[in-house]
Design an enzyme around this catalytic site. Structure first.
Site, short mmCIF file in Angstrom:
data_model
loop_
_atom_site.label_atom_id
_atom_site.label_comp_id
_atom_site.label_asym_id
_atom_site.label_seq_id
_atom_site.Cartn_x
_atom_site.Cartn_y
_atom_site.Cartn_z
N TYR A 142 0.82 -1.21 0.00
CA TYR A 142 0.00 0.00 0.00
C TYR A 142 0.85 1.27 0.00
CZ TYR A 142 -4.07 -2.94 1.14
OH TYR A 142 -5.07 -3.87 1.12
N LYS A 189 3.21 -15.38 2.73
CA LYS A 189 3.20 -16.16 1.48
C LYS A 189 4.65 -16.47 1.13
CE LYS A 189 0.83 -18.03 -1.90
NZ LYS A 189 0.05 -19.27 -1.64
N ASP A 221 -3.32 -17.94 1.97
CA ASP A 221 -4.47 -18.62 1.37
C ASP A 221 -5.03 -19.68 2.30
OD1 ASP A 221 -2.02 -19.82 0.94
OD2 ASP A 221 -2.51 -20.62 -1.03
N ASP A 245 -5.35 -6.57 6.01
CA ASP A 245 -6.55 -5.89 5.54
C ASP A 245 -7.61 -6.91 5.14
OD1 ASP A 245 -8.33 -3.97 4.63
OD2 ASP A 245 -7.15 -3.40 2.88
N ASP A 249 -11.07 -8.29 7.62
CA ASP A 249 -12.44 -8.15 7.13
C ASP A 249 -13.15 -9.49 7.10
OD1 ASP A 249 -12.24 -5.44 6.90
OD2 ASP A 249 -12.26 -5.36 4.72
#
Length: 367
Positions: A142, A189, A221, A245, A249
């Site tokens: 980001y 990851k 994942d 993020d 959620d």
């Protein structure tokens, strides 16, 4: 004790829910002998409309000069067509960077009174749910280098981390786990990303400083799958900006309602923290006395605990919210569906934003 709080109502339902948070803080001040003063400032779409800037310098300066910051919500379809650098959400990145709040703490708690709203089977979450996600907030993709080629056929966003950025997040994750069930899962990851392999290196290098904490690693994942398959296995999750993020959620949805979840964005303790509910601005119900203020009220409890070191006061707010839920009071988003909705409505327990604030304050006063 006297404290100054910057208020950023923002957009949509932001002014509605921040108003109830302030009322609860005032009730705490009265009950425990404190003085809270407030400095309202503009950010997001409201600031774009007023001064043409999603984060005016005056807003950031005021926030930095206060003891803490309470944010409602920013954004909405009204500003979808503005250029990317002028979007309301730029205010969030600017606040996080300017305030140097590099860690976001998002508790994903399933309140036992709302277990029927959880989309997962009872045999999966029957014992409740209490996960803390520690998300790195000011680095990663980001904030990395980005751009497009001159012909518009190529675009890039860069994931980049330094050891110090990673270490401060992981130490917060370890220390948080020490106060909970002493389990930390580092999500990455690392089978693909070099930046994730650095996260693992740093985690392994500092694990020795927290011998009581059981540390594990999980690919993002798989973590996304495990959150819906077996969420009870998690205690504290520490992860990067983008992964945090997404996962936070997801975790918010399995608790039953995003309208119940608070968050705290913290730095090194030398400046104010930033506190906000994790839901959006919901402009379709703004100003209609329909929004659930409990996530904002619980964010105020986090403010009391982390910025002001007022543990008893924070406990009182959380206990008051639990008492209100125990008594069956619900806003529309947590009233359930079908027979549950009909029952809440028939009992006269379906309330709006202001009434829910009244009920929490009444519960506080009765303690």
């Amino acid at each position: 004790m006297e404290k100054t709080i910057a208020l950023i109502p923002g957009d949509g339902i932001g002014p509605d829910i921040v108003a109830e948070g302030v009322r609860v803080l005032d009730a705490i001040a009265k009950k425990f002998g404190h003085l809270f003063t407030y400095k309202p400032v503009l950010a997001g779409g409201a600031a774009i409309d007023a001064v043409g800037d999603p984060l005016p310098q005056e807003t950031l300066d005021t926030c930095l000069a206060c003891d803490s910051v309470l944010l409602g919500a920013v954004g909405g379809p009204k500003w979808d067509a503005v250029p990317g650098h002028m979007r309301p959400e730029k205010a969030l990145l600017g606040l996080r960077g300017g305030m140097k709040v590099y860690a976001n703490l998002r508790p994903a708690v399933m309140f036992k009174q709302l277990s029927a709203a959880c989309p997962l089977k009872n045999e999966i979450v029957g014992q409740g749910l209490d996960i803390l996600i520690v998300r790195e907030l000011t680095g990663g993709i980001y904030f990395g280098d980005r751009g497009r080629s001159a012909d518009g056929n190529e675009a890039w966003d860069t994931e980049k981390y330094t050891k110090p950025e990673i270490e401060r997040i992981l130490r917060l994750g370890f220390s948080s786990a020490m106060k909970r069930r002493k389990k930390l899962c580092v999500v990455d990851k690392a089978n693909i990303l070099e930046s994730s392999r650095l996260w693992r290196d740093v985690a392994q290098s500092i694990q020795k400083d927290y011998p009581e904490v059981e540390m594990s690693f999980m690919y993002v994942d798989n973590a996304a799958m495990q959150l819906v398959r077996n969420p009870g296995q998690f205690d504290v999750i520490a992860t990067s900006n983008m992964f945090g993020d997404i996962l936070s959620d997801e975790a918010s949805q399995i608790t039953g309602s995003i309208g119940m979840l608070a968050s705290a964005s913290l730095g090194d303790g030398t400046g104010p923290g930033l506190y906000e509910p994790i839901h959006g601005s919901a402009p379709d119900i703004a100003g209609q006395d329909k929004a659930n203020p409990l996530a904002t009220i619980l964010s105020c409890a986090m403010m009391l605990r982390y910025d002001f070191d007022m543990g008893k006061e924070a406990d009182a707010v959380e206990a008051a919210v639990n008492r209100v839920l125990d008594d069956g009071w619900r806003t529309g988003d947590i009233a359930g569906t079908g027979a549950d909705w009909d029952k809440v409505k028939a009992e006269g327990k379906l309330v709006g934003t202001k009434r829910m604030g009244d009920l929490v304050i009444k519960a506080l006063e009765a303690m």
